[in-house]
Design a protein around this motif. Structure first.
Motif: not given
Length: 243
Positions: A201-205, A207-211
């Protein structure tokens, strides 16, 4: 947390016997403790009496099933004074009108949330006359009656949008899962064990940005990048990798 209606119809499985005991038919709520104390069980093979599973005997409450140690945890309703009392009181919560201690009508309960570990009622979904659904945290409940829920005067100002409450619940559940991980291993050499595996699954920082996108193969560079963001984020990465 689980919504009460998600539990209805869920199979109850015995860990020791490796079989399905029955399905959840209904929940018995104790208005004094504010908890679900028993799960009423439906099993077509049982023709006499009503069977219940004490919530304290629930070993796990997942997305698919309710797990209990063995079928011996199931008891007859007639054998337990509290179960009998709660069945007679018939406090279902759903359908109750919600009125403040100041006499203000808020709406009607259409659902409620149950703590998967304790059975505690965590909040009620209230549908207002405008058909909007908002959640009231259980800390504002004064009395759980058979037909009416009496809540504190300040409840109106503390209603939460249902979608926001659900989002907060998911975040809390993820954090609790993170906290259960042995963090002493996260920054050790054992972290290299996750390299070469795919992220589920996506990992977010913050700020809600995908890292780290879903499907990405974990490399040592990714591990180091996530590690610099923070300890909890690396734990999250560790939890979201394919076996």
């Amino acid at each position: 947390m689980r919504q009460s209606q998600q539990l209805i119809g869920m199979p109850i499985i015995s860990i020791m016997d490796g079989k399905e005991i029955g399905k959840v038919k209904s929940l018995l709520v104790n208005p004094e403790s504010g908890k679900v104390e028993f799960l009423v069980i439906h099993n077509e093979r049982w023709t006499l009496g009503v069977k219940v599973l004490p919530f304290r005997q629930v070993q796990g409450l997942g997305d698919y099933a309710v797990m209990t140690e063995s079928e011996s945890a199931v008891i007859d309703l007639s054998e337990d004074t509290l179960a009998n009392e709660l069945k007679t009181k018939g406090v279902s919560i759903i359908g109750n009108r919600v009125i403040t201690a100041a006499g203000q009508f808020i709406g009607e309960v259409v659902e409620y949330y149950v703590n998967a570990e304790s059975g505690k009622v965590e909040g009620c979904v209230i549908e207002k006359e405008s058909n909007d659904q908002q959640v009231l945290n259980a800390e504002f409940i004064i009395t759980m009656g058979k037909e009416i829920l009496i809540v504190k005067k300040e409840s109106v100002e503390n209603l939460i949008n249902k979608s926001e409450f659900d989002r907060m619940s998911v975040s809390q559940a993820n954090q609790e899962e993170v906290d259960r991980v042995d963090k002493s291993l996260i920054f050790s050499k054992d972290t290299v064990n996750i390299t070469g595996k795919r992220v589920t699954a996506d990992i977010y920082d913050e700020n809600g940005d995908v890292i780290v996108p879903e499907g990405e193969v974990v490399t040592e560079d990714i591990v180091e990048r996530v590690k610099r963001i923070g300890r909890n984020k690396l734990v999250e990465l560790t939890l979201k990798i394919a076996e």
